[in-house]
Design an enzyme around this catalytic site. Sequence first.
Site, PDB file in Angstrom:
ATOM      1  CG  HIS A   1       4.576  -2.178  -8.071  1.00  0.00           C
ATOM      2  ND1 HIS A   1       4.348  -2.516  -6.759  1.00  0.00           N
ATOM      3  CD2 HIS A   1       3.446  -1.572  -8.500  1.00  0.00           C
ATOM      4  CE1 HIS A   1       3.132  -2.114  -6.413  1.00  0.00           C
ATOM      5  NE2 HIS A   1       2.558  -1.545  -7.453  1.00  0.00           N
TER       6      HIS A   1
ATOM      7  CB  SER B   1      -0.234   6.009  -3.857  1.00  0.00           C
ATOM      8  OG  SER B   1      -0.395   4.811  -3.163  1.00  0.00           O
TER       9      SER B   1
ATOM     10  CE  LYS C   1       2.347   1.926  -1.937  1.00  0.00           C
ATOM     11  NZ  LYS C   1       0.933   1.948  -1.759  1.00  0.00           N
TER      12      LYS C   1
ATOM     13  NE  ARG D   1      -5.795   8.219  -3.403  1.00  0.00           N
ATOM     14  CZ  ARG D   1      -4.970   7.319  -3.956  1.00  0.00           C
ATOM     15  NH1 ARG D   1      -3.865   6.965  -3.329  1.00  0.00           N
ATOM     16  NH2 ARG D   1      -5.235   6.790  -5.116  1.00  0.00           N
TER      17      ARG D   1
HETATM   18  N1  URA Z   1      -2.047   0.868  -5.193  1.00  0.00           N
HETATM   19  C1  URA Z   1      -1.401   1.753  -4.414  1.00  0.00           C
HETATM   20  O1  URA Z   1      -0.394   1.404  -3.803  1.00  0.00           O
HETATM   21  N2  URA Z   1      -1.854   3.016  -4.333  1.00  0.00           N
HETATM   22  C2  URA Z   1      -2.933   3.450  -5.003  1.00  0.00           C
HETATM   23  O2  URA Z   1      -3.295   4.605  -4.897  1.00  0.00           O
HETATM   24  C3  URA Z   1      -3.617   2.516  -5.796  1.00  0.00           C
HETATM   25  C4  URA Z   1      -3.144   1.218  -5.883  1.00  0.00           C
END
Ligand code: URA
Length: 431
Positions: free
Chosen positions: A82, A183, A187, A168
């Site tokens: 990532h 966050s 994922k 946010r």
């Molecule tokens: N990328 C994300 O997936 N989440 C965040 O909070 C910031 C960047």
Amino acid sequence: MRMLDLIAKKRDNHVLSKEEIEFIVKGYTDGRIPDYQMSAFLMAVYFNGMTDQESTDLALCMMDSGDTFDLTDIRGIKVDKHSTGGVGDKVTLVLGPLVAACGAKFAKMSGRGLGHTGGTLDKLEAIPGYNIVLEEQAFKDQVNRIGIAVIGQSKNITPADKKMYALRDVTATVPSIPLIASSIMSKKLASGADAICLDVKVGNGAFMTDIEEAKKLATLMVQIGKLAGRSVKAILTNMDEPLGFGVGNSIEVIEAIETLKGKGPKDLESVVLEIGAFLLEDAGIASKEEAKKLLIEKIENGEAFNKLVELVEAQGGDTSYIQNPDKFEKAKNIVPLKAKTSGYIESMTTIDIGIAAAYLGAGRETVDGIIDPAVGLVFEKKIGDYVSEGDVIAYIHANEKGLKEATRTLENAIVIGPKKNDVVLIEGVIL
Ligand code: URA
């Protein structure tokens, strides 16, 4: 439990339990907790932070809010990477086929670009016919068969994160390390890989501009991964200039093809080899030192390039474009940007380079913006290179849109002066 009490608890800098975090995430996702209370909570986190355990609980609750992928029926160790987002970042396009050619199982769900950063899906879609949507079983079958699949994220992955991120964004609570880390990791954990390497970009084209903050973010993400039972490593890589020479979708696919043939830019190749070595080590294929040799061997013997062809074929793309990149449609105008003075390229405002490419149509300003795959920038010079007045620094590939704005933005983004600066490409590793 009452949301009011949990807001007060975080406001007073106390630690929340897993059950309390679950109450907040579920309540907000279901609509029982209103935006105004969630906003107050997020601001309390912004000021008081979270422990590693709280951040992990938050990541896991967000992960559980939607689809999660069980990849256990793919044989072997599944690897993923990532990037926190940058300009000219085509690492996935090179790394995926390369590690798959070495025997790793590269099962990746990628995202689109937004703002000044590019996204892997937009680059893949520059290849005519490439299909980014596969059902879960087809995705797994393909990884089992050829070692690699790269698709878009399922619509229902981490809905809690989607809702919280949108809030946010409008409550000035995005730049909070526990919120960013949970966050991103929600994922990644939902995508189901066993071993993950995070490429945390740092510099003036990245989300994190400060190295110490980037280290904190990387350390927390690695910690969340470990507490969640996955093998996670992070490298910090420079984003004070674009990675490689190309910025733009088909331009980056072509640069990735060149790199898989051993003729790519050195900075891109170095980042790929570093992440690739971690993934092969985690997959139990080779030690880190042996892994680099193996990766180079797969580039030299053509197997890495052939794996890209296999990937594109498996996902419906026209492989003749990969075999013969001259087939990619060119922009109508290819305009040189020339040095107005002599000296070294001292610095580049990388975010503005991304914005210049977006003006041309290589990126999008809103989630449903339309991408022009042909447009973008190809640099001839980067930081530390000497230019004489009139030398070409970059070529601007433009169609109808944005040439004037892109040229002005790019001119202001590049500083020429007497100092020969170096770029440190890999700024740290967090294990
Ligand atoms: N990328 C994300 O997936 N989440 C965040 O909070 C910031 C960047």
